[in-house]
Design a protein around this motif. Sequence first.
Motif, PDB file in Angstrom:
ATOM      1  N   ARG A  48       0.790  -1.096   0.015  1.00  0.00           N
ATOM      2  CA  ARG A  48       0.086   0.127   0.023  1.00  0.00           C
ATOM      3  C   ARG A  48       0.846   1.277  -0.085  1.00  0.00           C
ATOM      4  O   ARG A  48       0.558   2.216  -0.703  1.00  0.00           O
ATOM      5  N   TRP A  49       1.814   1.363   0.758  1.00  0.00           N
ATOM      6  CA  TRP A  49       2.731   2.343   1.092  1.00  0.00           C
ATOM      7  C   TRP A  49       3.260   2.491  -0.412  1.00  0.00           C
ATOM      8  O   TRP A  49       3.723   3.738  -0.910  1.00  0.00           O
ATOM      9  N   PHE A  50       4.131   1.631  -0.975  1.00  0.00           N
ATOM     10  CA  PHE A  50       4.639   1.706  -2.238  1.00  0.00           C
ATOM     11  C   PHE A  50       3.953   1.919  -3.570  1.00  0.00           C
ATOM     12  O   PHE A  50       4.231   2.952  -4.105  1.00  0.00           O
ATOM     13  N   GLY A  51       2.696   1.479  -3.303  1.00  0.00           N
ATOM     14  CA  GLY A  51       1.523   1.938  -4.385  1.00  0.00           C
ATOM     15  C   GLY A  51       1.063   3.451  -4.146  1.00  0.00           C
ATOM     16  O   GLY A  51       1.101   3.994  -5.208  1.00  0.00           O
ATOM     17  N   GLY A  52       1.224   3.864  -2.915  1.00  0.00           N
ATOM     18  CA  GLY A  52       0.762   5.283  -2.643  1.00  0.00           C
ATOM     19  C   GLY A  52       2.036   6.210  -3.090  1.00  0.00           C
ATOM     20  O   GLY A  52       1.683   7.191  -3.796  1.00  0.00           O
ATOM     21  N   HIS A  53       3.048   5.693  -3.222  1.00  0.00           N
ATOM     22  CA  HIS A  53       4.248   6.558  -3.639  1.00  0.00           C
ATOM     23  C   HIS A  53       4.363   6.602  -5.039  1.00  0.00           C
ATOM     24  O   HIS A  53       4.617   7.577  -5.829  1.00  0.00           O
TER      25      HIS A  53
END
Length: 89
Positions: A48-53
């Motif tokens: 989720r964090w990687f996708g958000g970035h």
Amino acid sequence: MTWPAHWRQQLPVRLGGTVIGLGFLCFGLFAVIGPGVPVTAEAAEKARWFGGHLIFAGVTAVAVSWWAKDLSGIWCRRDRRLRLPGGRR
């Protein structure tokens, strides 16, 4: 409605930046949505964090490609002189 004049300048670079941005958006959405197989909570959080970035980078890439008036130095910086292999000019 007319397009701003700077949109017609450096059109291949603008379109290339848009394609790169859309690619980041696609990968980001896939990371946020998930692959459809069960994963651990820690892996889902990282995705989720990687996708958000990646989504942020994609939106930024598309926005810069069309809002910036001069793209020199943003997407690709031209070399001052042509350098051939072996140090020849």
